[in-house]
Design a protein around this motif. Structure first.
Motif, short mmCIF file in Angstrom:
data_model
loop_
_atom_site.label_atom_id
_atom_site.label_comp_id
_atom_site.label_asym_id
_atom_site.label_seq_id
_atom_site.Cartn_x
_atom_site.Cartn_y
_atom_site.Cartn_z
N UNK A 30 24.27 -3.19 1.47
CA UNK A 30 22.92 -3.28 0.91
C UNK A 30 21.91 -3.61 2.00
N UNK A 31 22.27 -4.54 2.88
CA UNK A 31 21.38 -4.90 3.99
C UNK A 31 21.12 -3.69 4.87
N UNK A 32 22.15 -2.93 5.15
CA UNK A 32 21.99 -1.74 5.99
C UNK A 32 21.10 -0.71 5.30
N UNK A 33 21.25 -0.55 4.00
CA UNK A 33 20.42 0.41 3.25
C UNK A 33 18.96 -0.04 3.25
N UNK A 34 18.73 -1.32 3.05
CA UNK A 34 17.36 -1.83 3.06
C UNK A 34 16.76 -1.69 4.45
N UNK A 35 17.53 -1.98 5.47
CA UNK A 35 17.05 -1.83 6.84
C UNK A 35 16.70 -0.38 7.13
N UNK A 36 17.56 0.53 6.70
CA UNK A 36 17.28 1.96 6.92
C UNK A 36 16.02 2.38 6.19
N UNK A 37 15.83 1.91 4.97
CA UNK A 37 14.63 2.23 4.21
C UNK A 37 13.39 1.67 4.89
N UNK A 38 13.47 0.44 5.36
CA UNK A 38 12.33 -0.15 6.07
C UNK A 38 12.03 0.61 7.35
N UNK A 39 13.06 1.08 8.04
CA UNK A 39 12.85 1.88 9.25
C UNK A 39 12.10 3.17 8.93
N UNK A 40 12.52 3.84 7.87
CA UNK A 40 11.87 5.10 7.47
C UNK A 40 10.42 4.84 7.07
N UNK A 41 10.20 3.80 6.27
CA UNK A 41 8.83 3.47 5.86
C UNK A 41 7.97 3.10 7.07
N UNK A 42 8.53 2.32 7.98
CA UNK A 42 7.78 1.92 9.17
C UNK A 42 7.41 3.14 10.01
N UNK A 43 8.35 4.05 10.20
CA UNK A 43 8.06 5.26 10.96
C UNK A 43 6.98 6.10 10.29
N UNK A 44 7.06 6.21 8.96
CA UNK A 44 6.07 6.99 8.22
C UNK A 44 4.68 6.38 8.32
N UNK A 45 4.60 5.07 8.14
CA UNK A 45 3.31 4.39 8.20
C UNK A 45 2.75 4.44 9.62
N UNK A 46 3.62 4.38 10.62
CA UNK A 46 3.17 4.42 12.01
C UNK A 46 2.51 5.76 12.35
N UNK A 47 2.87 6.82 11.64
CA UNK A 47 2.27 8.13 11.92
C UNK A 47 0.98 8.37 11.15
N UNK A 48 0.64 7.48 10.21
CA UNK A 48 -0.58 7.68 9.42
C UNK A 48 -1.86 7.78 10.26
N UNK A 49 -2.10 6.90 11.22
CA UNK A 49 -3.35 7.02 11.99
C UNK A 49 -3.50 8.39 12.67
N UNK A 50 -2.41 8.91 13.20
CA UNK A 50 -2.47 10.23 13.84
C UNK A 50 -2.78 11.32 12.82
N UNK A 51 -2.15 11.24 11.65
CA UNK A 51 -2.40 12.22 10.60
C UNK A 51 -3.84 12.11 10.10
N UNK A 52 -4.33 10.89 9.96
CA UNK A 52 -5.72 10.70 9.54
C UNK A 52 -6.68 11.29 10.56
N UNK A 53 -6.38 11.10 11.82
CA UNK A 53 -7.25 11.64 12.87
C UNK A 53 -7.26 13.17 12.86
N UNK A 54 -6.09 13.78 12.68
CA UNK A 54 -6.04 15.26 12.61
C UNK A 54 -6.84 15.76 11.41
N UNK A 55 -6.71 15.09 10.28
CA UNK A 55 -7.48 15.47 9.10
C UNK A 55 -8.97 15.31 9.32
N UNK A 56 -9.35 14.24 10.00
CA UNK A 56 -10.76 14.00 10.29
C UNK A 56 -11.31 15.06 11.25
N UNK A 57 -10.52 15.45 12.23
CA UNK A 57 -10.96 16.51 13.16
C UNK A 57 -11.18 17.82 12.41
N UNK A 58 -10.29 18.14 11.49
CA UNK A 58 -10.44 19.37 10.71
C UNK A 58 -11.68 19.29 9.81
#
Length: 129
Positions: A30-58
């Motif tokens: 369970x700990x490993x599954x939660x850690x993996x989920x947090x890793x995926x969420x963290x990676x996704x949230x970390x890419x938001x500023x870049x995605x927001x910037x690309x959308x703003x440029x468009x």
């Protein structure tokens, strides 16, 4: 309930199993599954500023294209002949300015929120840090 039926005895409350009753291997999985989920969420949230910037440029490119069209020589000439068209052009320009302001505010708020989310996710990932 009919006159001849008997009342049901009160049901017993359900008990939650104690955390210690869970085998250690299951908790580790369970700990490993939660850690993996947090890793995926963290990676996704970390890419938001870049995605927001690309959308703003468009969005900026589309707004600039619309402004160029509204300021074209042909449209200005037509607006001189038809005053109503000139007022519509000014209204459209004001709307573009309003949209620019709203988009910049929304982008800023989302950027700030994504930073907060990232901080919270990292705190969940490393609770002792």
């Amino acid at each position: 309930m009919t006159p001849t039926s008997k009342p049901k005895p009160p049901s017993k409350p359900r008990r939650r199993p104690k955390a210690d009753a869970t085998p250690r291997e299951d908790r580790v999985a369970d700990d490993a599954a939660v850690t993996a989920l947090l890793d995926v969420l963290t990676d996704g949230v970390a890419t938001l500023p870049e995605a927001l910037e690309r959308g703003e440029e468009a969005r900026r490119a589309r707004a600039e294209s619309a402004r160029e069209l509204l300021g074209s020589r042909e449209l200005r000439a037509a607006a001189r002949r038809v005053p109503e068209l000139g007022r519509s052009i000014e209204t459209a320009r004001a709307e573009l300015d309003r949209q620019d302001t709203a988009a910049e505010q929304a982008r800023s708020e989302l950027h700030d929120a994504s930073k907060e989310w990232l901080t919270a996710l990292k705190a969940l990932r490393n609770p002792g840090a």
